[in-house]
Motif scaffolding. Structure first.
Motif, PDB file in Angstrom:
ATOM      1  N   ALA A 180       0.819  -1.207   0.000  1.00  0.00           N
ATOM      2  CA  ALA A 180       0.000   0.000   0.000  1.00  0.00           C
ATOM      3  C   ALA A 180       0.853   1.258   0.000  1.00  0.00           C
ATOM      4  CB  ALA A 180      -0.934   0.008   1.217  1.00  0.00           C
ATOM      5  N   MET A 181       1.996   1.237   0.717  1.00  0.00           N
ATOM      6  CA  MET A 181       2.721   2.492   0.966  1.00  0.00           C
ATOM      7  C   MET A 181       4.242   2.375   0.928  1.00  0.00           C
ATOM      8  SD  MET A 181       0.455   4.926   1.455  1.00  0.00           S
ATOM      9  CE  MET A 181       1.314   6.241   2.331  1.00  0.00           C
ATOM     10  N   THR A 182       4.796   1.222   0.593  1.00  0.00           N
ATOM     11  CA  THR A 182       6.217   0.986   0.855  1.00  0.00           C
ATOM     12  C   THR A 182       7.044   0.820  -0.414  1.00  0.00           C
ATOM     13  OG1 THR A 182       5.588  -0.148   2.907  1.00  0.00           O
ATOM     14  CG2 THR A 182       7.841  -0.445   2.141  1.00  0.00           C
TER      15      THR A 182
ATOM     16  N   VAL B 212       5.932   1.383  -5.230  1.00  0.00           N
ATOM     17  CA  VAL B 212       4.621   0.761  -5.107  1.00  0.00           C
ATOM     18  C   VAL B 212       4.002   0.624  -6.498  1.00  0.00           C
ATOM     19  CG1 VAL B 212       2.307   1.003  -4.129  1.00  0.00           C
ATOM     20  CG2 VAL B 212       4.312   1.715  -2.799  1.00  0.00           C
ATOM     21  N   ALA B 213       3.517  -0.574  -6.824  1.00  0.00           N
ATOM     22  CA  ALA B 213       2.804  -0.905  -8.066  1.00  0.00           C
ATOM     23  C   ALA B 213       3.724  -1.256  -9.226  1.00  0.00           C
ATOM     24  CB  ALA B 213       1.843   0.200  -8.495  1.00  0.00           C
TER      25      ALA B 213
ATOM     26  N   HIS C 145       3.943   1.304 -16.912  1.00  0.00           N
ATOM     27  CA  HIS C 145       2.618   1.776 -16.498  1.00  0.00           C
ATOM     28  C   HIS C 145       2.694   2.596 -15.213  1.00  0.00           C
ATOM     29  CE1 HIS C 145       2.788  -1.457 -13.576  1.00  0.00           C
ATOM     30  NE2 HIS C 145       2.654  -2.400 -14.494  1.00  0.00           N
ATOM     31  N   THR C 146       3.867   2.574 -14.559  1.00  0.00           N
ATOM     32  CA  THR C 146       4.059   3.297 -13.300  1.00  0.00           C
ATOM     33  C   THR C 146       5.443   3.913 -13.305  1.00  0.00           C
ATOM     34  OG1 THR C 146       2.641   1.684 -12.147  1.00  0.00           O
ATOM     35  CG2 THR C 146       4.037   3.097 -10.774  1.00  0.00           C
TER      36      THR C 146
ATOM     37  N   HIS D 258      -3.242   8.150 -11.131  1.00  0.00           N
ATOM     38  CA  HIS D 258      -3.130   8.468  -9.700  1.00  0.00           C
ATOM     39  C   HIS D 258      -1.792   8.068  -9.118  1.00  0.00           C
ATOM     40  CE1 HIS D 258      -3.680   4.186  -8.392  1.00  0.00           C
ATOM     41  NE2 HIS D 258      -4.384   4.097  -9.509  1.00  0.00           N
ATOM     42  N   CYS D 259      -1.523   8.628  -7.944  1.00  0.00           N
ATOM     43  CA  CYS D 259      -0.401   8.172  -7.125  1.00  0.00           C
ATOM     44  C   CYS D 259      -0.796   6.824  -6.530  1.00  0.00           C
ATOM     45  CB  CYS D 259      -0.109   9.176  -6.019  1.00  0.00           C
ATOM     46  SG  CYS D 259       1.190   8.633  -4.865  1.00  0.00           S
ATOM     47  N   HIS D 260       0.111   5.843  -6.579  1.00  0.00           N
ATOM     48  CA  HIS D 260      -0.224   4.515  -6.075  1.00  0.00           C
ATOM     49  C   HIS D 260       0.111   4.331  -4.600  1.00  0.00           C
ATOM     50  CE1 HIS D 260      -1.650   0.454  -6.760  1.00  0.00           C
ATOM     51  NE2 HIS D 260      -1.871   0.772  -8.026  1.00  0.00           N
TER      52      HIS D 260
END
Length: 608
Positions: free
Chosen positions: A279-281, A314-315, A560-561, A585-587
């Motif tokens: 989620a955030m790392t 992330v992502a 894609h990111t 968006h920001c992931h």
């Protein structure tokens, strides 16, 4: 033969999906309801099963997850965290059938997959979501191959375990030769409910920062530097919004205490499919004593690059090849970017044989360059140069090696570069273009943002070994027909860290009344992202791949990111050939939830 053009209406498509998701309230099979039931259900298994074939069923439920002596609520798919590996083959049709067994709406976004927008899985943008007890079917014939993943786009369900991997095998021979593969799906577990985390971040954005500076700590900061950070109401250790010990870092659902083992036979080429499903790392990946060769980025094949460490946002996904030539055990270390914790697995030739994991390194510190104050940065790059330089003639082996970083990049700040009493202000909104909405949602403006695609990531600029950076990525195949951009646009990543407000161009996302970012069909656009904040943001575009402008000319890698470093910029070219409404968006999950998201609307062929 003349082809007949069929025009579709967004409203008609989304309306039909709403009717479908509401009408498909079907009884769930007994095995599904028994494996993971309503809120507070049974135990959730670690790890993932594999699903393939003409029809794949996913059942979203909830239960209790435990690792390392900690337990808490989880959202599981088919009874596991992560959810099952979905394995498909390029060109072969599959029906993905998603059953929502929760008592709230849910969804699945197929991250990185090319498919019609109405099946992309983003409530409020491309479909209405999946109601409790309902089923949503996605007919898919993959047009690509590679490593991808899926996750919820509803609320904060992704944090609680609603994610899993996707592998699409190529229709023809795989250009990557390997004898064995392992999926490395990185994520986090916390017994704290994600909405409670969001609430604490809104009350105090530094709530989870356990590495704050003080007058007696060991950080290499002078007294004047500490006073400067205090005057700015910022901390040089503000690297991650949420980290350990709030999080336990996972690989394939296993925490460090679980002792996850990944087998190999000496001499094998082992393919590690690394997916950052957290989620955030941001994670720093290394196997001390075992070099990695990067062969794929975000599912797209790249020319092999040998490295010893890489940072994965992330992502993002990276496929790497490792070839252990002798029996033994190697520590697969996924250290969080702020170095507060580590996900662990052992690559071993013998069951039970463990590797010694490296100790956590000293936390990195933000610098003047991360504030957007420019200065000399060996990770900087001018994307405009790509229009005039023949990058096929450049020595990219030279570009691929990190140069010694200046003092500003290593936490040793040049105080002369910043006159806090006048002149240079980090909140000078007059530097922003008219397209940015100025207001309480912006508390920082980058004064001289540079393109830092050559920067390996915070804390990795001065390590003694080879580290991946974006400029080292070259697509495997040359694009002979690459068009020049029809136009250019600039978007600013904006935020107020104290109030935990995040946005694009100062505008917080709203599913109702927002004016989307509009593109004509098959338009070629160069997009420059300017990060006016002091945090790295992994920016994800749904529905399309873009080409990262990284100095590689006709070999620009498709992604894609993209990570946009603090106080810097990144540029990509995109051909808008996928009509429909897409999320952008920001992931970082809590940044997106707080407003750093917009809709990208691509016109259908023939639309005015």
């Amino acid at each position: 033969m003349q082809k007949t053009k069929i025009k579709y209406s967004r409203r008609a498509l989304i309306g039909s999906l709403a009717a479908l998701s509401g009408a498909a309230v079907l009884p769930m099979p007994a095995w599904a309801t028994g494996r993971t039931g309503a809120h507070g259900g049974g135990a959730v298994r670690k790890g993932m099963d594999q699903l393939s074939g003409a029809k794949i069923d996913l059942h979203i439920g909830s239960g209790t997850f435990a690792t390392g002596g900690r337990s808490g609520h989880a959202i599981a798919v088919n009874g596991t965290v992560p959810g099952p590996l979905i394995r498909m083959k390029e060109g072969e049709q599959t029906l993905l059938s998603v059953h929502n067994m929760l008592n709230v709406d849910s969804s699945v976004h197929w991250h990185g997959l090319l498919l019609p927008f109405q099946f992309d899985g983003v409530p409020g943008i491309s479909f209405p979501g999946i109601k409790p007890g309902a089923r949503f079917d996605v007919p898919l014939t993959p047009r690509q191959s590679g490593t991808y993943w899926w996750h919820s786009h509803s609320g904060l369900q992704e944090q609680a375990g609603h994610y899993g991997p996707i592998i699409i095998d190529p229709a023809g021979p795989d250009p990557v030769a390997y004898d064995r593969e392992h999926i490395i799906l990185l994520s986090e577990f916390t017994p704290m409910h994600p909405h409670q985390i969001m609430k604490k971040l809104k009350v105090g954005e530094g709530y989870f920062n356990m590495q704050k500076t003080s007058a007696t700590d060991d950080y290499p900061l002078s007294a004047e530097q500490r006073r400067m950070w205090g005057r700015m109401r910022m901390m040089p250790t503000d690297i991650a919004d949420v980290s350990a010990p709030t999080y336990t870092y996972l690989i394939n659902g296993h925490g460090p205490a679980d002792g996850l083992e990944l087998p190999f036979v000496p001499g094998e080429r082992v393919r590690l499919r690394i997916i950052n499903g957290s989620a955030m790392t941001f994670f720093n990946i290394r196997l001390p004593g075992l070099p990695m060769t990067v062969v794929q980025a975000d599912g797209q094949n790249v020319q092999p690059v040998a490295v010893d460490e890489l940072q994965i946002g992330v992502a993002e996904t990276y496929d790497v090849i490792v070839t252990p030539t002798e029996a033994g055990a190697f520590a697969l270390s996924a250290e969080s970017m702020d170095r507060s914790g580590m996900a662990q697995a052992t690559l071993t030739s013998q069951p039970g044989r463990k590797a010694a994991f490296p100790a956590l390194r000293d936390p990195p510190l933000l610098s003047m360059v991360d504030m957007g104050h420019g200065g000399m940065d060996h990770g900087s790059h001018d994307p405009k140069a790509d229009a005039v330089m023949d990058h096929g003639q450049m020595d990219h082996a030279v570009l691929g090696h990190a140069m010694p970083a200046p003092a500003a990049e290593k936490g040793g700040m040049d105080m002369a570069a910043m006159d806090m009493s006048g002149g240079m202000s980090m909140r000078d909104t007059s530097l922003l273009p008219a397209s940015v909405k100025v207001g309480p949602g912006i508390d920082m403006v980058a004064m001289a943002p540079q393109d830092r695609t050559g920067y390996p990531g915070l804390g990795l600029d001065d390590v003694p070994h080879r580290v991946l950076n974006y400029r080292m990525l070259k697509s495997l195949d040359m694009d002979h027909h690459k068009r020049a951009p029809d136009r250019e646009m600039e978007l600013h990543l904006t935020g107020n860290m104290e109030r935990y407000m995040w946005s694009f161009d100062g505008r917080k996302f709203s599913a109702v009344g927002d004016d989307p970012i509009r593109f004509a069909h098959d338009e070629r656009v160069r997009v420059k992202l300017v990060n006016d904040t002091m945090m790295a943001h992994p920016i994800h575009l749904h529905g399309m791949f873009f080409e990262l402008v990284n100095g590689q000319g006709h070999y620009q890698p498709k992604k894609h990111t993209v990570i946009v470093q603090p106080g810097s910029s990144a540029t990509f070219d995109v051909t808008t050939d996928e009509p429909g409404d897409w999320a952008f968006h920001c992931h970082l999950l809590y940044h997106m939830h707080a407003g750093m998201m917009q809709t990208v609307s691509v016109a259908f062929p023939g639309d005015a």
